[in-house]
Design an enzyme around this catalytic site. Structure first.
Site, PDB file in Angstrom:
ATOM      1  N   LYS A  22       0.845  -1.216   0.000  1.00  0.00           N
ATOM      2  CA  LYS A  22       0.000   0.000   0.000  1.00  0.00           C
ATOM      3  C   LYS A  22       0.869   1.250   0.000  1.00  0.00           C
ATOM      4  O   LYS A  22       0.676   2.154  -0.806  1.00  0.00           O
ATOM      5  CB  LYS A  22      -0.897   0.000   1.252  1.00  0.00           C
ATOM      6  CG  LYS A  22      -1.550   1.321   1.549  1.00  0.00           C
ATOM      7  CD  LYS A  22      -2.467   1.253   2.744  1.00  0.00           C
ATOM      8  CE  LYS A  22      -1.969   1.865   4.018  1.00  0.00           C
ATOM      9  NZ  LYS A  22      -1.585   3.247   4.047  1.00  0.00           N
ATOM     10  N   ASN A  23       1.853   1.277   0.909  1.00  0.00           N
ATOM     11  CA  ASN A  23       2.622   2.513   1.074  1.00  0.00           C
ATOM     12  C   ASN A  23       3.601   2.769  -0.073  1.00  0.00           C
ATOM     13  O   ASN A  23       4.146   3.866  -0.182  1.00  0.00           O
ATOM     14  CB  ASN A  23       3.358   2.505   2.419  1.00  0.00           C
ATOM     15  CG  ASN A  23       2.399   2.682   3.580  1.00  0.00           C
ATOM     16  OD1 ASN A  23       1.203   2.890   3.383  1.00  0.00           O
ATOM     17  ND2 ASN A  23       2.913   2.585   4.793  1.00  0.00           N
ATOM     18  N   CYS A 116      -5.463   7.675   8.935  1.00  0.00           N
ATOM     19  CA  CYS A 116      -5.587   7.125  10.282  1.00  0.00           C
ATOM     20  C   CYS A 116      -5.331   8.204  11.319  1.00  0.00           C
ATOM     21  O   CYS A 116      -4.436   9.029  11.163  1.00  0.00           O
ATOM     22  CB  CYS A 116      -4.560   6.003  10.486  1.00  0.00           C
ATOM     23  SG  CYS A 116      -4.988   4.499   9.618  1.00  0.00           S
ATOM     24  N   ARG A 121      -0.657  14.815  13.133  1.00  0.00           N
ATOM     25  CA  ARG A 121      -0.224  14.616  11.742  1.00  0.00           C
ATOM     26  C   ARG A 121      -0.248  15.895  10.896  1.00  0.00           C
ATOM     27  O   ARG A 121      -0.978  15.996   9.898  1.00  0.00           O
ATOM     28  CB  ARG A 121      -1.046  13.503  11.063  1.00  0.00           C
ATOM     29  CG  ARG A 121      -0.948  12.186  11.795  1.00  0.00           C
ATOM     30  CD  ARG A 121      -1.543  11.046  11.030  1.00  0.00           C
ATOM     31  NE  ARG A 121      -0.615  10.442  10.092  1.00  0.00           N
ATOM     32  CZ  ARG A 121      -0.889   9.367   9.372  1.00  0.00           C
ATOM     33  NH1 ARG A 121      -2.058   8.797   9.475  1.00  0.00           N
ATOM     34  NH2 ARG A 121      -0.006   8.875   8.531  1.00  0.00           N
ATOM     35  N   ASP A 306       4.209   0.952  12.210  1.00  0.00           N
ATOM     36  CA  ASP A 306       3.028   0.239  11.695  1.00  0.00           C
ATOM     37  C   ASP A 306       2.958  -1.202  12.199  1.00  0.00           C
ATOM     38  O   ASP A 306       1.896  -1.824  12.157  1.00  0.00           O
ATOM     39  CB  ASP A 306       3.038   0.229  10.158  1.00  0.00           C
ATOM     40  CG  ASP A 306       2.698   1.597   9.587  1.00  0.00           C
ATOM     41  OD1 ASP A 306       2.400   2.513  10.372  1.00  0.00           O
ATOM     42  OD2 ASP A 306       2.723   1.755   8.352  1.00  0.00           O
ATOM     43  N   ARG A 397      -9.105  -0.169   3.972  1.00  0.00           N
ATOM     44  CA  ARG A 397      -8.209   0.814   3.356  1.00  0.00           C
ATOM     45  C   ARG A 397      -6.869   0.186   2.962  1.00  0.00           C
ATOM     46  O   ARG A 397      -6.207   0.691   2.050  1.00  0.00           O
ATOM     47  CB  ARG A 397      -7.954   1.977   4.323  1.00  0.00           C
ATOM     48  CG  ARG A 397      -9.142   2.910   4.477  1.00  0.00           C
ATOM     49  CD  ARG A 397      -8.759   4.185   5.214  1.00  0.00           C
ATOM     50  NE  ARG A 397      -7.404   4.536   4.893  1.00  0.00           N
ATOM     51  CZ  ARG A 397      -6.456   4.838   5.780  1.00  0.00           C
ATOM     52  NH1 ARG A 397      -6.737   4.879   7.048  1.00  0.00           N
ATOM     53  NH2 ARG A 397      -5.242   5.124   5.381  1.00  0.00           N
TER      54      ARG A 397
HETATM   55  C1  UD1 Z   1       3.892   7.040   6.384  1.00  0.00           C
HETATM   56  C2  UD1 Z   1       3.101   5.774   6.188  1.00  0.00           C
HETATM   57  C3  UD1 Z   1       2.553   5.277   7.512  1.00  0.00           C
HETATM   58  C4  UD1 Z   1       3.677   5.137   8.517  1.00  0.00           C
HETATM   59  C5  UD1 Z   1       4.491   6.413   8.602  1.00  0.00           C
HETATM   60  C6  UD1 Z   1       5.741   6.290   9.478  1.00  0.00           C
HETATM   61  C7  UD1 Z   1       2.168   5.989   3.970  1.00  0.00           C
HETATM   62  C8  UD1 Z   1       0.954   6.126   3.143  1.00  0.00           C
HETATM   63  N1  UD1 Z   1       2.000   6.037   5.294  1.00  0.00           N
HETATM   64  O1  UD1 Z   1       3.000   8.030   6.884  1.00  0.00           O
HETATM   65  O2  UD1 Z   1       1.929   4.016   7.307  1.00  0.00           O
HETATM   66  O3  UD1 Z   1       3.102   4.880   9.787  1.00  0.00           O
HETATM   67  O4  UD1 Z   1       4.953   6.799   7.296  1.00  0.00           O
HETATM   68  O5  UD1 Z   1       6.528   5.215   9.061  1.00  0.00           O
HETATM   69  O6  UD1 Z   1       3.261   5.783   3.467  1.00  0.00           O
HETATM   70  N2  UD1 Z   1       5.180  14.990  10.682  1.00  0.00           N
HETATM   71  C9  UD1 Z   1       5.170  16.336  10.996  1.00  0.00           C
HETATM   72  N3  UD1 Z   1       5.050  17.218   9.944  1.00  0.00           N
HETATM   73  C10 UD1 Z   1       4.955  16.813   8.648  1.00  0.00           C
HETATM   74  C11 UD1 Z   1       4.993  15.441   8.367  1.00  0.00           C
HETATM   75  C12 UD1 Z   1       5.103  14.544   9.403  1.00  0.00           C
HETATM   76  O7  UD1 Z   1       5.237  16.729  12.151  1.00  0.00           O
HETATM   77  O8  UD1 Z   1       4.859  17.674   7.756  1.00  0.00           O
HETATM   78  C13 UD1 Z   1       5.272  14.004  11.805  1.00  0.00           C
HETATM   79  C14 UD1 Z   1       4.001  13.157  11.901  1.00  0.00           C
HETATM   80  O9  UD1 Z   1       2.991  13.823  12.641  1.00  0.00           O
HETATM   81  C15 UD1 Z   1       4.525  11.916  12.608  1.00  0.00           C
HETATM   82  C16 UD1 Z   1       5.945  11.787  12.035  1.00  0.00           C
HETATM   83  O10 UD1 Z   1       6.291  13.058  11.506  1.00  0.00           O
HETATM   84  O11 UD1 Z   1       4.587  12.141  13.993  1.00  0.00           O
HETATM   85  C17 UD1 Z   1       6.061  10.735  10.940  1.00  0.00           C
HETATM   86  O12 UD1 Z   1       5.224  11.088   9.858  1.00  0.00           O
HETATM   87  P1  UD1 Z   1       5.546  10.662   8.346  1.00  0.00           P
HETATM   88  O13 UD1 Z   1       6.867   9.974   8.305  1.00  0.00           O
HETATM   89  O14 UD1 Z   1       5.354  11.863   7.506  1.00  0.00           O
HETATM   90  O15 UD1 Z   1       4.419   9.606   8.070  1.00  0.00           O
HETATM   91  P2  UD1 Z   1       3.410   9.570   6.872  1.00  0.00           P
HETATM   92  O16 UD1 Z   1       4.108   9.876   5.598  1.00  0.00           O
HETATM   93  O17 UD1 Z   1       2.191  10.322   7.221  1.00  0.00           O
END
Ligand code: UD1
Length: 426
Positions: A22-23, A116, A121, A306, A397
């Site tokens: 998925k990711n 989720c 986030r 995850d 999802r």
């Molecule tokens: C992706 C994965 C998700 C996984 C996560 C961490 C997908 C579709 N989803 O989510 O399954 O759990 O990586 O391995 O690939 N953050 C900020 N500001 C930002 C972006 C992120 O503060 O602009 C924080 C988030 O709130 C969180 C952390 O960084 O605490 C990690 O987020 P991120 O690595 O961006 O995860 P996702 O890309 O949302």
């Protein structure tokens, strides 16, 4: 509301073929905007989030067709640049279209993405990185109005190795006029896959999977590209956990072994019997399981956040106490309070979850997020008697053929539509 009725206490035995990731599929689908041509994506998982990604592509003017696990996107006529709120809020990865839209249409209007509920986030890291690359971005009443007149060279130091932000930068920088360097990028396998896809399309991305990614913008990309998505590492852990905890033996074909090293180490430290072949893993339990001690979730190559709901479930079958420390998301233990409806003995304190051995009994619970929902299903499969899991849209999802796989392994699971009752559940 859709729910699962599960008759648990049956050992899951047999083998399954693992779905595509998925990711990996989601950012790759967003990147299909880049070539203004045809992308054929094989092994795309047949899941709700992929369906949402294809709805977004269609809403932007792309032609999309689907045949089993092959999705063909023709982005030649992608002229639109607004993603409506009802699509944005369906999943977190909708934000990944921002980089692609800025690269090809030079403008985009989006709002905060859904997905989720694991904490706040925010998308501040995405926004500040795109601004460093020359984008003008204004947030007005929760909508982001974004313009990219001329992309420019940039050296971006990520304050946190965000997976989504790294992907957005890579996608946007592919067609930029300059050279974009990302220091402290995410190093997840899905980042490497996205780079492989973009490079196959004619892009120039180096260093994916390391501590520095360098993207040299190219003027043109190939008008045709085909790519096969790698198997899903978290779905692999899900079915491995189900096999062990129901006292069965499960073999997973097409397992992404090098991407699940942390989990394999943890399973083996607990005393699980694991047999590996070139691309499959077979797992079963041999007597009592040992505590896994303490696991701390971290960005890759650390222990994946995850996978932690499944480790929590494993902790219920281990002697003594096991501890999970969550450092990636601030609110990722919500599922644990739902697991209490199955008798789990777990205490949450200071972003740590302390799990003790306990007897899992049948119960009813609400899925609050994708992986947490799959962990609740695992508890229901372990427990003798009938259990119900509500809000299974979360599970839809991310898991392809979920009921089919569980049934093929000997589990008893039925999807059922139940009117919401006033008394609620758990
Ligand atoms: C992706 C994965 C998700 C996984 C996560 C961490 C997908 C579709 N989803 O989510 O399954 O759990 O990586 O391995 O690939 N953050 C900020 N500001 C930002 C972006 C992120 O503060 O602009 C924080 C988030 O709130 C969180 C952390 O960084 O605490 C990690 O987020 P991120 O690595 O961006 O995860 P996702 O890309 O949302």
């Amino acid at each position: 509301m859709n729910c699962y009725i599960i008759e648990g206490g049956r050992p899951l035995r047999g083998e399954i073929n693992l779905q595509g990731s998925k990711n990996s599929a989601l950012p790759i689908l967003a990147a299909t905007l880049l070539n203004r041509g045809v992308s054929v994506i094989e092994n795309c998982p047949d899941i709700k989030d992929v369906e949402t990604a294809t709805e977004i592509l269609k809403a932007l003017g792309c032609t999309v067709s689907k045949e089993k696990n092959r999705i063909t996107v023709d982005s030649s006529n992608c002229g639109k640049y607004i993603i409506k709120e009802e699509l944005m809020c369906k999943m977190r990865s909708s934000v990944m279209f921002l980089g692609g839209l800025l690269a090809v249409n030079k403008q985009a209007v989006i709002c905060y993405p859904g997905g989720c509920c694991l904490g706040e986030r925010p998308i501040d890291i995405h926004i500040s990185a795109l601004k460093a690359m020359g984008a003008s971005i204004y947030e007005i009443y929760g909508s982001f109005y974004c313009l990219l007149d001329k992309g420019k060279s940039a050296e971006i130091n990520l304050s946190y190795p965000s997976v989504g932000a790294t992907e957005n930068i890579m996608i946007c920088a592919t067609l930029s006029k300059g050279r974009v360097v990302i220091n402290n990028p995410a190093r997840e396998p899905e980042i490497v896959e996205l780079a492989n896809f973009i490079n196959k399309m004619g892009g120039n991305i180096k260093g994916a999977g390391t501590e520095k990614i360098i993207i040299k913008g190219v003027r043109k990309l190939k008008k045709y590209v085909s790519y096969t998505v790698e198997p899903d590492r978290i779905a692999c852990i899900t079915y491995m956990t189900y096999g062990v905890l129901t006292g069965g033996k499960v073999k997973i074909n097409n397992a992404p072994l090098t991407n699940i090293i942390n989990e394999l180490e943890a399973f083996s430290s607990m005393g699980c019997k694991i047999s590996l072949s070139e691309n499959s893993v077979e797992i079963e339990r041999e007597g009592k399981l040992n505590s896994f001690g303490k696991i701390t979730t971290m960005p890759y190559p650390g222990f994946p956040t995850d996978s932690q709901p499944f480790m929590c479930l494993m902790g219920t079958a281990c002697e003594g106490e096991s501890v999970i420390e969550e450092t990636v998301f601030e609110n990722r233990f919500v599922y644990a309070s739902e697991l209490r409806n199955f008798g789990i003995n777990a205490v949450c304190k200071d972003n740590k979850l302390y799990i003790s051995e306990c007897h899992i009994k049948n119960g009813k619970a609400y899925a609050c997020d994708l992986r947490g929902g799959a962990a609740l299903t695992g508890a229901a499969l372990m427990a003798e008697g009938e259990s119900r899991i509500y809000n299974i849209e979360h599970i839809d999802r991310g898991y392809e053929k979920f009921e089919e796989n569980i049934k093929s392994l000997g589990g008893k699971i039925t999807r059922y539509y139940e009117e919401e009752s006033a008394e609620g559940i758990g």
